[in-house]
Enzyme design. Structure first.
Site, PDB file in Angstrom:
ATOM      1  N   ARG A 121      19.571  46.939  23.012  1.00  0.00           N
ATOM      2  CA  ARG A 121      20.189  45.446  23.155  1.00  0.00           C
ATOM      3  C   ARG A 121      21.811  45.384  23.172  1.00  0.00           C
ATOM      4  O   ARG A 121      22.224  44.247  22.728  1.00  0.00           O
ATOM      5  CB  ARG A 121      19.511  44.520  22.586  1.00  0.00           C
ATOM      6  CG  ARG A 121      17.924  44.497  23.003  1.00  0.00           C
ATOM      7  CD  ARG A 121      17.253  43.257  22.350  1.00  0.00           C
ATOM      8  NE  ARG A 121      15.806  43.178  22.915  1.00  0.00           N
ATOM      9  CZ  ARG A 121      14.707  43.743  22.323  1.00  0.00           C
ATOM     10  NH1 ARG A 121      15.052  44.426  21.333  1.00  0.00           N
ATOM     11  NH2 ARG A 121      13.687  43.685  22.800  1.00  0.00           N
ATOM     12  N   LYS A 143      32.957  43.109  32.290  1.00  0.00           N
ATOM     13  CA  LYS A 143      32.040  43.184  33.201  1.00  0.00           C
ATOM     14  C   LYS A 143      31.662  44.827  33.658  1.00  0.00           C
ATOM     15  O   LYS A 143      32.436  45.570  33.676  1.00  0.00           O
ATOM     16  CB  LYS A 143      32.751  42.769  34.749  1.00  0.00           C
ATOM     17  CG  LYS A 143      32.479  41.570  34.993  1.00  0.00           C
ATOM     18  CD  LYS A 143      32.790  41.079  36.383  1.00  0.00           C
ATOM     19  CE  LYS A 143      32.883  39.700  36.816  1.00  0.00           C
ATOM     20  NZ  LYS A 143      33.164  39.477  38.209  1.00  0.00           N
ATOM     21  N   GLU A 185      44.420  46.696  43.914  1.00  0.00           N
ATOM     22  CA  GLU A 185      44.127  45.626  43.073  1.00  0.00           C
ATOM     23  C   GLU A 185      45.542  45.102  42.280  1.00  0.00           C
ATOM     24  O   GLU A 185      45.239  43.772  41.926  1.00  0.00           O
ATOM     25  CB  GLU A 185      43.382  46.124  41.898  1.00  0.00           C
ATOM     26  CG  GLU A 185      42.112  46.637  42.211  1.00  0.00           C
ATOM     27  CD  GLU A 185      40.812  45.607  42.342  1.00  0.00           C
ATOM     28  OE1 GLU A 185      41.381  44.437  42.100  1.00  0.00           O
ATOM     29  OE2 GLU A 185      39.868  45.925  42.612  1.00  0.00           O
ATOM     30  N   LYS A 227      44.745  39.417  33.921  1.00  0.00           N
ATOM     31  CA  LYS A 227      43.315  39.610  33.844  1.00  0.00           C
ATOM     32  C   LYS A 227      42.994  39.000  32.427  1.00  0.00           C
ATOM     33  O   LYS A 227      41.877  38.229  32.482  1.00  0.00           O
ATOM     34  CB  LYS A 227      42.866  40.937  33.800  1.00  0.00           C
ATOM     35  CG  LYS A 227      41.396  41.209  33.770  1.00  0.00           C
ATOM     36  CD  LYS A 227      40.533  40.763  34.945  1.00  0.00           C
ATOM     37  CE  LYS A 227      39.194  41.363  34.830  1.00  0.00           C
ATOM     38  NZ  LYS A 227      38.951  42.736  35.189  1.00  0.00           N
ATOM     39  N   GLU A 237      32.166  33.860  34.302  1.00  0.00           N
ATOM     40  CA  GLU A 237      32.232  33.441  35.718  1.00  0.00           C
ATOM     41  C   GLU A 237      31.506  32.177  35.924  1.00  0.00           C
ATOM     42  O   GLU A 237      30.667  32.186  36.746  1.00  0.00           O
ATOM     43  CB  GLU A 237      32.049  34.624  36.428  1.00  0.00           C
ATOM     44  CG  GLU A 237      32.452  34.553  37.931  1.00  0.00           C
ATOM     45  CD  GLU A 237      32.503  35.732  38.705  1.00  0.00           C
ATOM     46  OE1 GLU A 237      31.893  35.793  39.793  1.00  0.00           O
ATOM     47  OE2 GLU A 237      33.087  36.805  38.125  1.00  0.00           O
ATOM     48  N   ARG A 242      37.117  32.959  37.097  1.00  0.00           N
ATOM     49  CA  ARG A 242      37.002  34.385  37.194  1.00  0.00           C
ATOM     50  C   ARG A 242      36.743  34.913  38.626  1.00  0.00           C
ATOM     51  O   ARG A 242      36.979  36.038  39.069  1.00  0.00           O
ATOM     52  CB  ARG A 242      36.016  34.780  36.159  1.00  0.00           C
ATOM     53  CG  ARG A 242      35.801  36.549  35.960  1.00  0.00           C
ATOM     54  CD  ARG A 242      35.163  36.806  34.898  1.00  0.00           C
ATOM     55  NE  ARG A 242      35.545  38.238  34.731  1.00  0.00           N
ATOM     56  CZ  ARG A 242      35.230  38.917  33.532  1.00  0.00           C
ATOM     57  NH1 ARG A 242      34.961  38.356  32.485  1.00  0.00           N
ATOM     58  NH2 ARG A 242      35.427  40.259  33.503  1.00  0.00           N
ATOM     59  N   ASN A 246      37.973  38.185  42.575  1.00  0.00           N
ATOM     60  CA  ASN A 246      37.154  38.836  43.664  1.00  0.00           C
ATOM     61  C   ASN A 246      37.933  38.598  45.153  1.00  0.00           C
ATOM     62  O   ASN A 246      37.084  38.720  45.982  1.00  0.00           O
ATOM     63  CB  ASN A 246      35.855  38.416  43.614  1.00  0.00           C
ATOM     64  CG  ASN A 246      35.126  38.943  42.773  1.00  0.00           C
ATOM     65  OD1 ASN A 246      34.778  40.083  42.189  1.00  0.00           O
ATOM     66  ND2 ASN A 246      34.478  37.952  41.741  1.00  0.00           N
ATOM     67  N   HIS A 249      37.228  41.085  47.920  1.00  0.00           N
ATOM     68  CA  HIS A 249      36.196  41.749  47.339  1.00  0.00           C
ATOM     69  C   HIS A 249      34.733  41.457  48.287  1.00  0.00           C
ATOM     70  O   HIS A 249      33.933  42.257  48.179  1.00  0.00           O
ATOM     71  CB  HIS A 249      35.987  41.647  45.897  1.00  0.00           C
ATOM     72  CG  HIS A 249      36.813  42.293  45.062  1.00  0.00           C
ATOM     73  ND1 HIS A 249      38.162  42.049  45.318  1.00  0.00           N
ATOM     74  CD2 HIS A 249      36.740  43.323  43.960  1.00  0.00           C
ATOM     75  CE1 HIS A 249      38.840  42.724  44.557  1.00  0.00           C
ATOM     76  NE2 HIS A 249      37.873  43.690  43.576  1.00  0.00           N
ATOM     77  N   HIS A 253      32.950  44.955  49.422  1.00  0.00           N
ATOM     78  CA  HIS A 253      31.637  45.358  49.160  1.00  0.00           C
ATOM     79  C   HIS A 253      30.891  45.470  50.240  1.00  0.00           C
ATOM     80  O   HIS A 253      30.090  46.467  50.268  1.00  0.00           O
ATOM     81  CB  HIS A 253      31.257  44.231  48.082  1.00  0.00           C
ATOM     82  CG  HIS A 253      31.680  44.241  46.859  1.00  0.00           C
ATOM     83  ND1 HIS A 253      31.522  43.499  45.669  1.00  0.00           N
ATOM     84  CD2 HIS A 253      32.833  45.313  46.074  1.00  0.00           C
ATOM     85  CE1 HIS A 253      32.332  43.699  44.761  1.00  0.00           C
ATOM     86  NE2 HIS A 253      33.095  44.907  44.875  1.00  0.00           N
ATOM     87  N   HIS A 266      37.193  52.295  46.749  1.00  0.00           N
ATOM     88  CA  HIS A 266      37.102  50.831  46.478  1.00  0.00           C
ATOM     89  C   HIS A 266      38.481  50.300  46.621  1.00  0.00           C
ATOM     90  O   HIS A 266      38.348  49.058  47.314  1.00  0.00           O
ATOM     91  CB  HIS A 266      36.737  50.706  45.045  1.00  0.00           C
ATOM     92  CG  HIS A 266      36.732  49.216  44.737  1.00  0.00           C
ATOM     93  ND1 HIS A 266      35.774  48.299  45.162  1.00  0.00           N
ATOM     94  CD2 HIS A 266      37.528  48.527  43.709  1.00  0.00           C
ATOM     95  CE1 HIS A 266      35.850  47.186  44.581  1.00  0.00           C
ATOM     96  NE2 HIS A 266      37.116  47.166  43.709  1.00  0.00           N
TER      97      HIS A 266
END
Length: 360
Positions: A121, A143, A185, A227, A237, A242, A246, A249, A253, A266
């Site tokens: 955990r 993330k 990026e 960032k 987010e 946030r 993206n 993206h 994706h 990517h």
């Protein structure tokens, strides 16, 4: 540099950015992992020489440590690879005082980060990014995750690292394709939040392509600052801040998924995705055409594609179907990050799908 997730300085962490920083691995770990009893340094087959010193440094202070190696590439960002990291931790009889050290690019960082977030955990995580993309983006902000066959990053968790160690010297051995992919990026940060930084990139494109240390350190530092500010404002987010990271993206994706992971890098997919997003913004008269022109010119200067390569001629309906699985969507409606001027983007949930397909 300090990152304060959710604006909580007390639970923040430091980014150490300096040429030759890897030589300080032992002290960096000792300062941030005083109670560590077992550690696994996760890396890929091409980067073992960078991971080994971390395991050795920890063994030198009595911490059971090992290096766990995965295959390079997006295919390692999987549930199967995740199980391998768990097995490595179990081999050390690691408990909740364990640590996972991610030494590699975005794939290794996301995989190792999710292992740290979910083992027992949650155990400590150190990020040691070795690619430009990981240095400026994925190593900062917490993330983590792996891919499923039906989509990218669909399983994951927010799990902030105990520290980030960035040594730009390792970029001199990075393959050109990976280095250029990371620059996508970098361009993104200029478009979404810092027009002056975008102009600086235009002025310094030559030295950036030459990997001049004099420009790499300030380049990485500015991206990390931008960032960190977003992470401080919207760690999980939930407010929409946030989500602006993206930009491009949602398109990207979908392209990666349809092409098969690894066909497009990517960064290449993000470059094409940002082009589609800016093209859509021009069509909606949200930005003047010169913003798209400048973005296109800079991406091409950095040897990045603005159109999908041959063999990736996807049907618009297939692209839309893939985009609908994006995590930012709400109640099945596409949520797209689009520029409203150079240096500012917003999230839109009212874009007709026919406009989206026209921008492909």
């Amino acid at each position: 540099m300090r990152v304060s997730p959710g604006g909580r300085p007390a639970t923040g962490y430091d980014i150490l950015l300096r040429s030759g920083a890897l030589a300080d691995a032992a002290r960096f770990l000792a300062d941030r992992l005083p109670d560590c009893r077992a550690a696994v340094a996760v890396t890929d087959r091409n980067l073992q020489q960078y991971a080994a010193p971390f395991a050795e440094a920890l063994r030198g202070v009595g911490v059971e440590s090992k290096v766990h190696v995965v295959e390079p590439g997006e295919k390692s960002k999987s549930l199967e690879s995740l199980h391998g990291v768990y097995e490595a931790l179990l081999d050390l009889k690691a408990d909740r005082r364990a640590c996972v050290i991610a030494v590699g690019g975005g794939v290794v960082g996301d995989l190792a980060g999710f292992a740290a977030a979910s083992y027992m955990r949650g155990v400590s995580l150190i990020q040691v990014p070795t690619s430009l993309l990981a240095m400026v983006d994925s190593s900062v902000g917490g993330k983590t995750g792996v891919n499923l066959p039906r989509g990218k990053n669909l399983v994951g968790a927010f799990h902030q690292p105990a520290g980030v160690l960035i040594d730009p010297d390792v970029l001199h051995t990075l393959p050109d394709r990976e280095y250029h992919g990371g620059l996508a990026e970098v361009v993104k940060y200029g478009v979404i939040s810092d027009a002056a930084f975008f102009g600086w990139l235009e002025e310094n494109a030559g030295p950036i392509l030459d990997r001049d240390p004099a420009v790499l350190v300030p380049l990485i530092a500015r991206c990390c600052e931008l960032k960190a500010a977003v992470v401080a404002a919207d760690e999980f987010e939930t407010t929409g801040v946030r989500a602006t990271l993206n930009y491009g993206h949602t398109f990207a994706h979908a392209f990666e998924n349809l092409a098969g992971y690894g066909v497009l890098s990517h960064g290449e997919a993000v470059s094409v995705g940002m082009t589609c997003a800016a093209r859509l913004a021009v069509a909606r008269e949200m930005i003047p055409p010169d913003v798209l022109t400048r973005q296109t010119a800079l991406l091409e200067r950095f040897n990045l594609p603005i159109e999908l390569p041959a063999g990736c001629d996807f049907a618009p309906d297939a692209v839309l179907a893939a985009m609908r699985s994006d995590k930012k969507n709400v109640a099945g409606a596409l949520r797209l990050v689009l520029p409203v001027r150079l240096g500012e983007v917003r999230v839109f949930a009212d874009v007709p799908e026919e406009q989206v397909t026209a921008a492909l």
